[in-house]
Write a protein that holds these residues in place. Structure first.
Motif, PDB file in Angstrom:
ATOM      1  N   ARG A 256       0.820  -1.227   0.000  1.00 52.09           N
ATOM      2  CA  ARG A 256       0.000   0.000   0.000  1.00 52.09           C
ATOM      3  C   ARG A 256       0.847   1.268   0.000  1.00 52.09           C
ATOM      4  O   ARG A 256       0.492   2.256  -0.614  1.00 52.09           O
ATOM      5  CB  ARG A 256      -0.913  -0.016   1.226  1.00 52.09           C
ATOM      6  CG  ARG A 256      -1.882   1.167   1.323  1.00 52.09           C
ATOM      7  CD  ARG A 256      -2.979   1.058   0.292  1.00 52.09           C
ATOM      8  NE  ARG A 256      -3.956   2.105   0.450  1.00 52.09           N
ATOM      9  CZ  ARG A 256      -3.815   3.352   0.013  1.00 52.09           C
ATOM     10  NH1 ARG A 256      -2.709   3.703  -0.618  1.00 52.09           N
ATOM     11  NH2 ARG A 256      -4.767   4.243   0.188  1.00 52.09           N
ATOM     12  N   PHE A 257       1.963   1.229   0.703  1.00 53.16           N
ATOM     13  CA  PHE A 257       2.800   2.420   0.839  1.00 53.16           C
ATOM     14  C   PHE A 257       4.200   2.133   0.306  1.00 53.16           C
ATOM     15  O   PHE A 257       5.077   1.689   1.048  1.00 53.16           O
ATOM     16  CB  PHE A 257       2.874   2.861   2.312  1.00 53.16           C
ATOM     17  CG  PHE A 257       1.530   3.084   2.945  1.00 53.16           C
ATOM     18  CD1 PHE A 257       0.813   4.243   2.716  1.00 53.16           C
ATOM     19  CD2 PHE A 257       0.981   2.111   3.774  1.00 53.16           C
ATOM     20  CE1 PHE A 257      -0.435   4.436   3.292  1.00 53.16           C
ATOM     21  CE2 PHE A 257      -0.262   2.301   4.361  1.00 53.16           C
ATOM     22  CZ  PHE A 257      -0.974   3.464   4.122  1.00 53.16           C
ATOM     23  N   LYS A 258       4.382   2.355  -0.971  1.00 48.04           N
ATOM     24  CA  LYS A 258       5.660   2.061  -1.624  1.00 48.04           C
ATOM     25  C   LYS A 258       6.806   2.875  -1.034  1.00 48.04           C
ATOM     26  O   LYS A 258       7.939   2.400  -0.930  1.00 48.04           O
ATOM     27  CB  LYS A 258       5.550   2.347  -3.129  1.00 48.04           C
ATOM     28  CG  LYS A 258       4.517   1.493  -3.857  1.00 48.04           C
ATOM     29  CD  LYS A 258       4.941   0.034  -3.898  1.00 48.04           C
ATOM     30  CE  LYS A 258       3.967  -0.804  -4.702  1.00 48.04           C
ATOM     31  NZ  LYS A 258       4.333  -2.235  -4.724  1.00 48.04           N
ATOM     32  N   ILE A 259       6.503   4.105  -0.621  1.00 44.65           N
ATOM     33  CA  ILE A 259       7.558   4.977  -0.108  1.00 44.65           C
ATOM     34  C   ILE A 259       8.155   4.418   1.181  1.00 44.65           C
ATOM     35  O   ILE A 259       9.354   4.545   1.438  1.00 44.65           O
ATOM     36  CB  ILE A 259       7.027   6.416   0.120  1.00 44.65           C
ATOM     37  CG1 ILE A 259       8.192   7.342   0.463  1.00 44.65           C
ATOM     38  CG2 ILE A 259       5.967   6.439   1.221  1.00 44.65           C
ATOM     39  CD1 ILE A 259       7.789   8.800   0.482  1.00 44.65           C
ATOM     40  N   VAL A 260       7.304   3.750   1.992  1.00 46.78           N
ATOM     41  CA  VAL A 260       7.790   3.155   3.233  1.00 46.78           C
ATOM     42  C   VAL A 260       8.743   2.006   2.924  1.00 46.78           C
ATOM     43  O   VAL A 260       9.780   1.849   3.558  1.00 46.78           O
ATOM     44  CB  VAL A 260       6.615   2.649   4.099  1.00 46.78           C
ATOM     45  CG1 VAL A 260       7.125   1.917   5.333  1.00 46.78           C
ATOM     46  CG2 VAL A 260       5.728   3.813   4.511  1.00 46.78           C
ATOM     47  N   ALA A 261       8.376   1.207   1.921  1.00 49.11           N
ATOM     48  CA  ALA A 261       9.226   0.085   1.530  1.00 49.11           C
ATOM     49  C   ALA A 261      10.581   0.561   1.023  1.00 49.11           C
ATOM     50  O   ALA A 261      11.598  -0.105   1.213  1.00 49.11           O
ATOM     51  CB  ALA A 261       8.530  -0.752   0.463  1.00 49.11           C
ATOM     52  N   ASN A 262      10.605   1.743   0.378  1.00 50.88           N
ATOM     53  CA  ASN A 262      11.865   2.288  -0.130  1.00 50.88           C
ATOM     54  C   ASN A 262      12.734   2.866   0.979  1.00 50.88           C
ATOM     55  O   ASN A 262      13.961   2.801   0.920  1.00 50.88           O
ATOM     56  CB  ASN A 262      11.586   3.368  -1.182  1.00 50.88           C
ATOM     57  CG  ASN A 262      10.937   2.796  -2.438  1.00 50.88           C
ATOM     58  OD1 ASN A 262      11.159   1.640  -2.778  1.00 50.88           O
ATOM     59  ND2 ASN A 262      10.121   3.598  -3.109  1.00 50.88           N
TER      60      ASN A 262
END
Length: 302
Positions: A256-262
């Protein structure tokens, strides 16, 4: 004890649980709640510590040298620094490397900037050592030491960031320990109450057993079995719940939150539960064992 005595103790311990089912369920429920919160806290703390470690690695100390210092003196300073136990990593950044990094970050046309200043490095006195520390709480003292070194012109560090990270680490650690201790004490109390009721129900039977020569351990054993079973069952349930919850929450956040994964890498579920399973089982069994031993010692008087 003989095998028959061991089997008798196990049967009686299980019977005690059935006889006092309501209180047994209350004790199991308390341990489940305690270890569920403990497991959730552990997952959060492990990921928090991982994030803090990654953040600490971004907090660097830059050591710049006097203008015109020789390569030999720079290496001498490096040799002195490598003997310091506080240092986690240390990297030498030459003046050319510093200029290349600066150009990449500040010029749209990096190659044009490099050509324009070819042979004339505007940062020719910017060679430095970039250092990260094992423990940011030692940064202030370490910076003072760096400034005292001969040949060091300037030391750049972020004291506010370092102190903030250290303070946050301490607050989270102490708060977690306090909550977990309270929950463990409540669990021991409820297990103790459950076993006390079991002793009251079997008071006459216990008295007869003592009269015919039953040993102290033979009398206590069923109650110890009862406490251990309650603790073991109570420790397994939250592990299953937290395993699926953690796995699904991590997958949801990453999807859901790609930025967190990055920005942040979650600790794999296998790494967490490789430690959490034996710890939770040991805590659950330990709670049941301690609760049963304390209660039998107090009420049986055998």
């Amino acid at each position: 004890m003989r095998i028959s005595s061991v089997l008798y103790s196990i049967r009686q311990g299980l019977k005690n649980i059935r006889r006092n089912l309501l209180f047994s369920l209350a004790s199991i429920g308390t341990i489940v709640s305690c270890l569920f919160i403990f497991s959730v806290f552990y997952c959060v703390i492990v990921n928090f510590r991982t994030a803090m470690t990654e953040l600490e690695n971004t907090v660097t100390i830059s050591v710049f040298f006097d203008e015109g210092i020789s390569e030999e003196n720079i290496q001498l300073i490096g040799s002195q620094l490598r003997t310091r136990e506080e240092i986690k990593t240390m990297e030498f950044v030459s003046a050319d490397q510093a200029w290349e990094e600066f150009a990449k970050e500040n010029y749209d046309d990096y190659e044009a900037a490099m050509e324009a200043f070819a042979g004339d490095n505007p940062l020719k006195d910017s060679a430095s050592y970039k250092i990260t520390l094992k423990d940011l709480s030692t940064q202030a003292n370490f910076v003072t030491y760096l400034k005292s070194l001969q040949g060091v012109r300037k030391v750049l560090s972020s004291e506010i960031t370092a102190s903030g990270i250290s303070a946050l680490n301490s607050v989270v650690t102490y708060a977690s320990i306090g909550i977990i201790i309270i929950l463990l004490l409540v669990s021991v109390f409820l297990i103790s109450n459950t076993i006390t009721i079991g002793i009251t129900v079997r008071k006459e039977e216990i008295a007869i057993m003592k009269l015919i020569g039953a040993t102290n351990f033979f009398v206590r054993a069923p109650f110890i079995v009862e406490g251990v079973v309650i603790g073991l069952v109570g420790s397994m349930i939250p592990l299953v719940l937290v395993y699926y919850m953690y796995d699904n929450v991590v997958k949801y956040i990453i999807g859901r939150f790609k930025i967190v994964a990055n920005l942040f890498e979650f600790v794999p579920v296998g790494d967490i539960f490789g430690i959490l399973i034996p710890v939770s089982a040991a805590v659950g069994i330990g709670l049941g064992l301690v609760g049963s031993i304390l209660t039998t010692r107090k009420h049986l008087k055998v």
